[in-house]
Motif scaffolding. Structure first.
Motif, PDB file in Angstrom:
ATOM      1  N   VAL A   1       0.849  -1.182   0.000  1.00  0.00           N
ATOM      2  CA  VAL A   1       0.000   0.000   0.000  1.00  0.00           C
ATOM      3  C   VAL A   1       0.889   1.238   0.000  1.00  0.00           C
ATOM      4  O   VAL A   1       1.978   1.232   0.574  1.00  0.00           O
ATOM      5  N   ARG A   2       0.432   2.294  -0.641  1.00  0.00           N
ATOM      6  CA  ARG A   2       1.201   3.539  -0.715  1.00  0.00           C
ATOM      7  C   ARG A   2       0.838   4.433   0.463  1.00  0.00           C
ATOM      8  O   ARG A   2      -0.343   4.699   0.707  1.00  0.00           O
ATOM      9  N   ASP A   3       1.851   4.894   1.203  1.00  0.00           N
ATOM     10  CA  ASP A   3       1.573   5.746   2.356  1.00  0.00           C
ATOM     11  C   ASP A   3       1.371   7.191   1.922  1.00  0.00           C
ATOM     12  O   ASP A   3       1.418   7.511   0.728  1.00  0.00           O
TER      13      ASP A   3
ATOM     14  N   LEU B   1       5.815   3.117  -1.095  1.00  0.00           N
ATOM     15  CA  LEU B   1       5.156   1.821  -1.019  1.00  0.00           C
ATOM     16  C   LEU B   1       5.580   1.094   0.254  1.00  0.00           C
ATOM     17  O   LEU B   1       6.776   0.963   0.535  1.00  0.00           O
ATOM     18  N   GLN B   2       4.588   0.633   1.020  1.00  0.00           N
ATOM     19  CA  GLN B   2       4.815  -0.089   2.254  1.00  0.00           C
ATOM     20  C   GLN B   2       4.188  -1.476   2.141  1.00  0.00           C
ATOM     21  O   GLN B   2       3.229  -1.675   1.399  1.00  0.00           O
ATOM     22  N   VAL B   3       4.716  -2.436   2.902  1.00  0.00           N
ATOM     23  CA  VAL B   3       4.173  -3.785   2.890  1.00  0.00           C
ATOM     24  C   VAL B   3       3.823  -4.206   4.314  1.00  0.00           C
ATOM     25  O   VAL B   3       4.536  -3.885   5.271  1.00  0.00           O
ATOM     26  N   ILE B   4       2.685  -4.898   4.437  1.00  0.00           N
ATOM     27  CA  ILE B   4       2.187  -5.415   5.709  1.00  0.00           C
ATOM     28  C   ILE B   4       1.881  -6.892   5.499  1.00  0.00           C
ATOM     29  O   ILE B   4       1.476  -7.305   4.401  1.00  0.00           O
ATOM     30  N   GLY B   5       2.035  -7.703   6.523  1.00  0.00           N
ATOM     31  CA  GLY B   5       1.672  -9.107   6.446  1.00  0.00           C
ATOM     32  C   GLY B   5       1.110  -9.582   7.768  1.00  0.00           C
ATOM     33  O   GLY B   5       1.160  -8.850   8.765  1.00  0.00           O
TER      34      GLY B   5
END
Length: 308
Positions: A273-275, A280-284
């Motif tokens: 997702v773009r902050d 671009l950031q990634v989460i899991g």
């Protein structure tokens, strides 16, 4: 801080951005079940919001299993959300039924004016597996009918919408039959199923796909469990996790022979997702036993794999 619920496990999720808040839609099931493996057939879709991808406010369920006898009366699984000029916001989501013991997966549509209140579409399910290209239920071959995790994106040719779906080919090696199905629709209601986006992958399945635009290029992010690997793809260092694959465009080709680990060991179902700064950031979700098992991570910067 990482997103967690005191009384529920949290795992697969997807995001929408209304320009002011990020909206997190996630699967949840009660920790009181005891065995985390039981969560899958007790899943419902819940909602939380955040201004910054770090501080989350839970809002409870937005979709739960429907009335007995309906196509989605057992469990609800992963989906995606897009903004639509006619529907406001639209969510494609996966579900299964008690009548089929949860073994057949289908995809439905729900709509919302505000990302908080959701209404099922009367024509549900709107997207089902087509046996011309995709494996139907065959318990001698695979444990379920894979048709889940729809990722919706605008058609690059401007002709409505495309969806990528976790599916399997009906022939070839059992543990290598995972593909990404492709479908198209003018309105998110009437769908036509197309031939697969990918060739047989050598993987049992390619789960929770997402196409990410990185500058003028695209990558595919997906997850897989090594239990679904074909024998010739297994090795001692292969672990469950998420991977990134270069693409020739938003609709492929997908260069699966160049897949690389995404870079968050011990996580699954990662999303990019773009902050608010345009990064671009990634989460899991944490997929290894421990105090953070089945909670979501804080975002870290996404470093895509873009070979020359």
């Amino acid at each position: 801080m990482p997103f967690r619920l005191d009384h529920d496990w949290v795992w697969d999720f997807w995001l929408a951005d209304d320009g002011e808040d990020y909206h997190l839609f996630h699967l949840r099931a009660p920790r009181s079940l005891g065995d985390p493996d039981l969560r899958h057939f007790n899943a419902r879709i819940a909602h939380a919001t955040s201004p910054d991808l770090r501080t989350w406010t839970p809002h409870g369920d937005v979709l739960a299993p429907d009335e007995p006898g309906t196509w989605d009366d057992l469990a609800l699984w992963t989906g995606s959300v897009v903004e639509h000029p006619d529907h406001g916001w639209a969510m494609l989501y996966t579900a299964c039924s008690r009548a089929e013991d949860g073994l057949v997966q289908r995809i439905g549509l729900a709509t919302s004016p505000d990302l908080h209140t959701w209404t099922r579409h009367p024509d549900n399910p709107v997207l089902e597996a087509d046996p011309r290209w995709y494996e139907l239920l065959d318990d001698a071959r695979w444990h379920d009918q894979a048709w889940r995790d729809p990722w919706v994106l605008p058609d690059p040719d401007g002709a409505g919408w495309r969806a990528l779906v976790t599916a399997r080919m009906p022939d070839g090696p059992t543990r290598g039959a995972g593909v990404l199905a492709l479908a198209h629709s003018p309105d998110l209601v009437d769908w036509e199923v197309d031939a697969p986006l990918t060739t047989a992958s050598g993987l049992g399945h390619l789960e929770v796909p997402q196409v990410v635009e990185v500058g003028e290029r695209h990558v595919l992010v997906f997850s897989y469990d090594p239990d679904g690997l074909a024998p010739d793809r297994r090795s001692a260092d292969v672990v469950s996790g998420s991977f990134v694959v270069p693409m020739g465009g938003s609709m492929g080709p997908v260069l699966l022979d160049r897949m690389r680990p995404l870079g968050l060991p011990g996580t699954y179902s990662n999303k990019v997702v773009r902050d608010r700064d345009g990064v671009l950031q990634v989460i899991g979700f944490v997929n290894v036993p421990g105090p953070d098992f089945l909670t979501l991570t804080d975002p870290i910067e996404f470093l895509p794999y873009l070979p020359d």
